[in-house]
Design an enzyme around this catalytic site. Sequence first.
Site: not given
Ligand SMILES: Nc1nc2c(c(CN[C@H]3C=C[C@H](O)[C@@H]3O)cn2[C@@H]2O[C@H](COP(=O)(O)O)[C@@H](O)[C@H]2O)c(=O)[nH]1
Length: 324
Positions: A223, A225, A299
Amino acid sequence: MHAYANPCQAVRESASSIVQDASLVSICEDKIEQLAGSLDAATIEAGVYDHALHFWDPERPELVAQYLLAVDALNFCFWPSEVELEYEHLAGGLKRAVLADPSALDAARLAAIDGPGVRVLLGWAAPLPLEAERARLLREVGSALLELYGGLAANLVRAAGQSAVQLVRLVTAAFPGFRDHCVYRGRQLFFYKRAQIFVGDIWGAFRGQGLGAFADIDQLTMFADYRVPVVLRELGVLRYAPALAEAVDSRQELAAGSQEEVEIRAATVEAVEQLRRAMQARLAAEGRAEQRLNSVLLDWALWEEGEAKRKSHRPHHRVLTVYY
Ligand SMILES: Nc1nc2c(c(CN[C@H]3C=C[C@H](O)[C@@H]3O)cn2[C@@H]2O[C@H](COP(=O)(O)O)[C@@H](O)[C@H]2O)c(=O)[nH]1
């Protein structure tokens, strides 16, 4: 709609085509090989979705799907917040809203929500970054669910017939806000971050069973980001040209759709694809025929590493966008 039969393949092809022309971000292939040798595949394969952070109730799968669609409609751009807003505030806030009132995310209510209403849902006292857009995107989800799927995200998931690729296609077809794309050197290219993370979340929440059973989950890409590119840069896998490195490190905002932004996202997708292939080749060489490893699990592992080390790592790039 894009002309690709497979939107996840479109993301892979987009990323590799951008990386070929890129001049600001490069991938160090030696470091990918090194990383493939040092990561423990079994640990990554065992990676699990966090049932405590998110709303989860095995007796109410439809509500879980409704909740995750709302989460991923809002799962973008937390960084402009003055009070630190994080993913856990989104996941936890909506969880508390649903526990307090199981009808909080009914499609008809989403279809009528405004900015302050989103704040109430999240239990967030201050104005949210891009709050009006967040409300508009939830209204779009609510009204399209009513029009196409009897108001239920679970019906949307079922309509995909246990195909992750088909679910990405249906999500991007139903909700314009999920059509995460860019134009790079005149070509329209795709990342589909929120559409793909929604499918990954459904798969993770249901542990690949029931509504989360997807025969082709290995088709999803990472994903694209903020956090994973930081981790890959810290590991030396991604390299930024000096002016871009300076802009990111001094927390300058990059323009949405800029060459800088697009090359960072593309290189991140491509690097994780290369890493997955390198790890899979090693597993195959060890005689592991059955492999669970995929880009979603990679990821998650990289994202969690980045979250854990956010204070010691360099800053993430900054873009004002609704896509991620
Ligand atoms: N590539 C990627 N980006 C992810 C996640 C997740 C959470 N996914 C949950 C789902 C299943 C698992 O249990 C994970 O815990 C959030 N984000 C992104 O991070 C940013 C926020 O960051 P901060 O402000 O530091 O909390 C925001 O752009 C958000 O869209 C991921 O998994 N992969």
